[in-house]
Design a protein around this motif. Structure first.
Motif, PDB file in Angstrom:
ATOM      1  N   PRO A  42      95.017  32.436 -40.421  1.00 18.67           N
ATOM      2  CA  PRO A  42      95.200  33.888 -40.607  1.00 18.67           C
ATOM      3  C   PRO A  42      95.730  34.282 -41.984  1.00 18.67           C
ATOM      4  O   PRO A  42      95.361  35.312 -42.532  1.00 18.67           O
ATOM      5  CB  PRO A  42      96.196  34.249 -39.502  1.00 18.67           C
ATOM      6  CG  PRO A  42      95.901  33.268 -38.408  1.00 18.67           C
ATOM      7  CD  PRO A  42      95.566  31.985 -39.125  1.00 18.67           C
ATOM      8  N   GLY A  43      96.588  33.435 -42.573  1.00 18.90           N
ATOM      9  CA  GLY A  43      97.135  33.756 -43.893  1.00 18.90           C
ATOM     10  C   GLY A  43      96.147  33.592 -45.020  1.00 18.90           C
ATOM     11  O   GLY A  43      96.372  34.083 -46.130  1.00 18.90           O
ATOM     12  N   GLY A  44      95.052  32.871 -44.769  1.00 17.42           N
ATOM     13  CA  GLY A  44      93.991  32.734 -45.756  1.00 17.42           C
ATOM     14  C   GLY A  44      94.199  31.655 -46.798  1.00 17.42           C
ATOM     15  O   GLY A  44      93.347  31.456 -47.661  1.00 17.42           O
ATOM     16  N   LYS A  45      95.343  30.961 -46.734  1.00 18.42           N
ATOM     17  CA  LYS A  45      95.622  29.910 -47.715  1.00 18.42           C
ATOM     18  C   LYS A  45      96.005  28.626 -47.001  1.00 18.42           C
ATOM     19  O   LYS A  45      96.602  28.655 -45.918  1.00 18.42           O
ATOM     20  CB  LYS A  45      96.772  30.333 -48.644  1.00 18.42           C
ATOM     21  CG  LYS A  45      96.471  31.554 -49.498  1.00 18.42           C
ATOM     22  CD  LYS A  45      97.690  31.908 -50.340  1.00 18.42           C
ATOM     23  CE  LYS A  45      97.444  33.168 -51.165  1.00 18.42           C
ATOM     24  NZ  LYS A  45      98.663  33.565 -51.917  1.00 18.42           N
ATOM     25  N   VAL A  46      95.697  27.503 -47.618  1.00 16.69           N
ATOM     26  CA  VAL A  46      96.044  26.200 -47.038  1.00 16.69           C
ATOM     27  C   VAL A  46      97.545  26.089 -46.811  1.00 16.69           C
ATOM     28  O   VAL A  46      98.001  25.566 -45.783  1.00 16.69           O
ATOM     29  CB  VAL A  46      95.577  25.067 -47.977  1.00 16.69           C
ATOM     30  CG1 VAL A  46      96.115  23.717 -47.507  1.00 16.69           C
ATOM     31  CG2 VAL A  46      94.051  25.032 -48.051  1.00 16.69           C
ATOM     32  N   THR A  47      98.329  26.576 -47.745  1.00 18.12           N
ATOM     33  CA  THR A  47      99.781  26.384 -47.700  1.00 18.12           C
ATOM     34  C   THR A  47     100.533  27.651 -47.285  1.00 18.12           C
ATOM     35  O   THR A  47     101.755  27.703 -47.427  1.00 18.12           O
ATOM     36  CB  THR A  47     100.295  25.935 -49.078  1.00 18.12           C
ATOM     37  OG1 THR A  47      99.980  26.947 -50.038  1.00 18.12           O
ATOM     38  CG2 THR A  47      99.661  24.621 -49.502  1.00 18.12           C
ATOM     39  N   ASP A  48      99.827  28.651 -46.762  1.00 12.32           N
ATOM     40  CA  ASP A  48     100.429  29.957 -46.488  1.00 12.32           C
ATOM     41  C   ASP A  48     101.029  30.474 -47.796  1.00 12.32           C
ATOM     42  O   ASP A  48     100.337  30.527 -48.790  1.00 12.32           O
ATOM     43  CB  ASP A  48     101.451  29.882 -45.351  1.00 12.32           C
ATOM     44  CG  ASP A  48     100.807  29.461 -44.020  1.00 12.32           C
ATOM     45  OD1 ASP A  48      99.561  29.479 -43.937  1.00 12.32           O
ATOM     46  OD2 ASP A  48     101.538  29.112 -43.084  1.00 12.32           O
ATOM     47  N   ASN A  49     102.314  30.800 -47.795  1.00 14.53           N
ATOM     48  CA  ASN A  49     102.921  31.272 -49.043  1.00 14.53           C
ATOM     49  C   ASN A  49     103.869  30.238 -49.635  1.00 14.53           C
ATOM     50  O   ASN A  49     104.706  30.562 -50.481  1.00 14.53           O
ATOM     51  CB  ASN A  49     103.667  32.586 -48.804  1.00 14.53           C
ATOM     52  CG  ASN A  49     102.694  33.724 -48.499  1.00 14.53           C
ATOM     53  OD1 ASN A  49     101.685  33.865 -49.185  1.00 14.53           O
ATOM     54  ND2 ASN A  49     102.976  34.495 -47.474  1.00 14.53           N
ATOM     55  N   SER A  51     104.789  26.673 -51.742  1.00  9.27           N
ATOM     56  CA  SER A  51     104.288  25.884 -52.867  1.00  9.27           C
ATOM     57  C   SER A  51     103.800  24.537 -52.351  1.00  9.27           C
ATOM     58  O   SER A  51     104.129  24.109 -51.242  1.00  9.27           O
ATOM     59  CB  SER A  51     105.405  25.658 -53.887  1.00  9.27           C
ATOM     60  OG  SER A  51     106.406  24.815 -53.325  1.00  9.27           O
ATOM     61  N   HIS A  52     103.000  23.874 -53.177  1.00  8.15           N
ATOM     62  CA  HIS A  52     102.577  22.517 -52.825  1.00  8.15           C
ATOM     63  C   HIS A  52     103.783  21.621 -52.578  1.00  8.15           C
ATOM     64  O   HIS A  52     103.823  20.860 -51.604  1.00  8.15           O
ATOM     65  CB  HIS A  52     101.730  21.916 -53.952  1.00  8.15           C
ATOM     66  CG  HIS A  52     100.384  22.555 -54.089  1.00  8.15           C
ATOM     67  ND1 HIS A  52      99.674  22.517 -55.265  1.00  8.15           N
ATOM     68  CD2 HIS A  52      99.611  23.221 -53.196  1.00  8.15           C
ATOM     69  CE1 HIS A  52      98.525  23.152 -55.097  1.00  8.15           C
ATOM     70  NE2 HIS A  52      98.456  23.582 -53.861  1.00  8.15           N
ATOM     71  N   ALA A  53     104.760  21.717 -53.455  1.00  5.83           N
ATOM     72  CA  ALA A  53     105.947  20.864 -53.342  1.00  5.83           C
ATOM     73  C   ALA A  53     106.694  21.118 -52.043  1.00  5.83           C
ATOM     74  O   ALA A  53     107.201  20.183 -51.406  1.00  5.83           O
ATOM     75  CB  ALA A  53     106.874  21.091 -54.541  1.00  5.83           C
ATOM     76  N   ALA A  54     106.753  22.388 -51.624  1.00  4.76           N
ATOM     77  CA  ALA A  54     107.464  22.725 -50.384  1.00  4.76           C
ATOM     78  C   ALA A  54     106.755  22.142 -49.165  1.00  4.76           C
ATOM     79  O   ALA A  54     107.396  21.618 -48.248  1.00  4.76           O
ATOM     80  CB  ALA A  54     107.588  24.239 -50.249  1.00  4.76           C
ATOM     81  N   VAL A  55     105.423  22.220 -49.147  1.00  9.37           N
ATOM     82  CA  VAL A  55     104.663  21.650 -48.030  1.00  9.37           C
ATOM     83  C   VAL A  55     104.814  20.132 -48.003  1.00  9.37           C
ATOM     84  O   VAL A  55     104.999  19.522 -46.937  1.00  9.37           O
ATOM     85  CB  VAL A  55     103.173  22.051 -48.119  1.00  9.37           C
ATOM     86  CG1 VAL A  55     102.360  21.318 -47.051  1.00  9.37           C
ATOM     87  CG2 VAL A  55     103.020  23.560 -47.960  1.00  9.37           C
ATOM     88  N   LYS A  56     104.735  19.532 -49.179  1.00 12.77           N
ATOM     89  CA  LYS A  56     104.892  18.075 -49.269  1.00 12.77           C
ATOM     90  C   LYS A  56     106.281  17.655 -48.780  1.00 12.77           C
ATOM     91  O   LYS A  56     106.430  16.649 -48.075  1.00 12.77           O
ATOM     92  CB  LYS A  56     104.669  17.630 -50.722  1.00 12.77           C
ATOM     93  CG  LYS A  56     104.395  16.148 -50.898  1.00 12.77           C
ATOM     94  CD  LYS A  56     103.952  15.862 -52.329  1.00 12.77           C
ATOM     95  CE  LYS A  56     103.523  14.410 -52.488  1.00 12.77           C
ATOM     96  NZ  LYS A  56     103.028  14.149 -53.861  1.00 12.77           N
ATOM     97  N   ALA A  57     107.287  18.433 -49.133  1.00 13.14           N
ATOM     98  CA  ALA A  57     108.656  18.129 -48.701  1.00 13.14           C
ATOM     99  C   ALA A  57     108.803  18.277 -47.188  1.00 13.14           C
ATOM    100  O   ALA A  57     109.480  17.471 -46.537  1.00 13.14           O
ATOM    101  CB  ALA A  57     109.649  19.039 -49.424  1.00 13.14           C
ATOM    102  N   LEU A  58     108.161  19.297 -46.622  1.00 11.00           N
ATOM    103  CA  LEU A  58     108.220  19.473 -45.162  1.00 11.00           C
ATOM    104  C   LEU A  58     107.522  18.328 -44.441  1.00 11.00           C
ATOM    105  O   LEU A  58     107.998  17.854 -43.407  1.00 11.00           O
ATOM    106  CB  LEU A  58     107.574  20.812 -44.769  1.00 11.00           C
ATOM    107  CG  LEU A  58     108.382  22.068 -45.056  1.00 11.00           C
ATOM    108  CD1 LEU A  58     107.534  23.309 -44.796  1.00 11.00           C
ATOM    109  CD2 LEU A  58     109.647  22.100 -44.197  1.00 11.00           C
TER     110      LEU A  58
END
Length: 271
Positions: A42-49, A51-58
């Protein structure tokens, strides 16, 4: 069967209302360690809002491996816009630590010649190499798809001498009328990079099935996904199985519903 739980993966499509962190938490609670991200949420982006670094950290926080991002479409109709989209998704994949990026063929009734599909793959391959990402071609079994056959997709990749592999999807295998005739003699198990699993209980004619009918596995599954997995295991497949339901019913599922459906589907495969 006894499939190691580390071979199970959860596609984010199962949790359209959850944030990335809530989705990661849910998968971790289930004792699983693999996820697929998407660019059609729904957000239209792979990572929502994030950053790449934040997703990688999660992902690291919840001990998860990001297996793929879905998907470049339509990969076999090359244009400047398509190449730009592909490079953007490759940057996303590299940025979040995803291992692979899925490539889906044109699915609007237009015919695309094998040579054109091969040329598209050859044009995309250097980009994948540049970013260090595995390319996974996913044949779509819909009657309007320009690449329906897993065996044909493997042949095109082999003839192009590219390092791509295929995604074998149990729903799309069921939709393609010649799949069973081609399969055992023609499929190269070692060239399957990922298997997508879903289930269908809707009894309408096969050619009328859409993503809307795709739920999780059940005893009433008309795709026979459990039997498809049993055959893959017998033939020596040792890769990942990713659950990828699509129905809008999932919009109403709570986290408890999602967890229950995943546990039940895994239990069916482990019987």
């Amino acid at each position: 069967m006894a499939i190691d739980p580390t071979r199970f993966c959860i596609n984010r499509k199962i949790a359209p209302k959850l944030s990335i962190e809530s989705f990661f938490k849910l998968v971790h609670r289930l004792g699983l360690n693999k996820v697929e991200l998407r660019n059609d949420m729904p957000g239209g982006k792979v990572t929502d809002n994030l950053s790449h670094a934040a997703v990688k950290a999660l992902a690291a926080k919840y001990d998860l491996e990001i297996v793929t991002i879905n998907a470049v479409y339509p990969f076999n109709q090359i244009s400047d816009a398509l190449l730009e989209k592909a490079e953007g998704l490759l940057k996303d994949a590299q940025g979040v630590g995803a291992k692979a990026l899925v490539l889906c063929p044109l699915n609007d009734g237009s015919a695309i010649a094998d040579q054109e599909t091969m040329a598209a793959m050859k044009q995309l391959a250097p980009l994948f190499a540049q970013y260090g990402i595995q390319g996974l071609v996913e044949p779509l079994g819909f009657p309007v798809s320009s690449l329906r056959s897993a065996v044909q997709a493997q042949a095109l990749i082999r003839d192009s001498q590219l390092p791509f592999k295929i995604v074998l999807d149990t729903f799309h295998h069921h939709l393609y009328e010649q799949a069973e005739q081609e399969f055992e003699a023609g499929i190269d198990i070692n060239a399957i990079g990922l298997v997508h699993l879903s289930g269908v209980e809707d009894s309408r004619p096969t050619a009328q099935l859409t993503d809307e009918e795709r739920i999780m596995l059940s005893h009433g599954d008309l795709l026979n996904s459990v039997a498809q997995v049993q055959r893959l295991e017998r033939l020596g497949y040792t890769g990942i199985y990713a659950f990828e339901p699509f129905s809008s019913l999932l919009d109403s599922w709570s986290e408890a519903d999602i967890e229950r459906e995943i546990r039940q589907s895994i239990a069916l495969l482990q019987e």
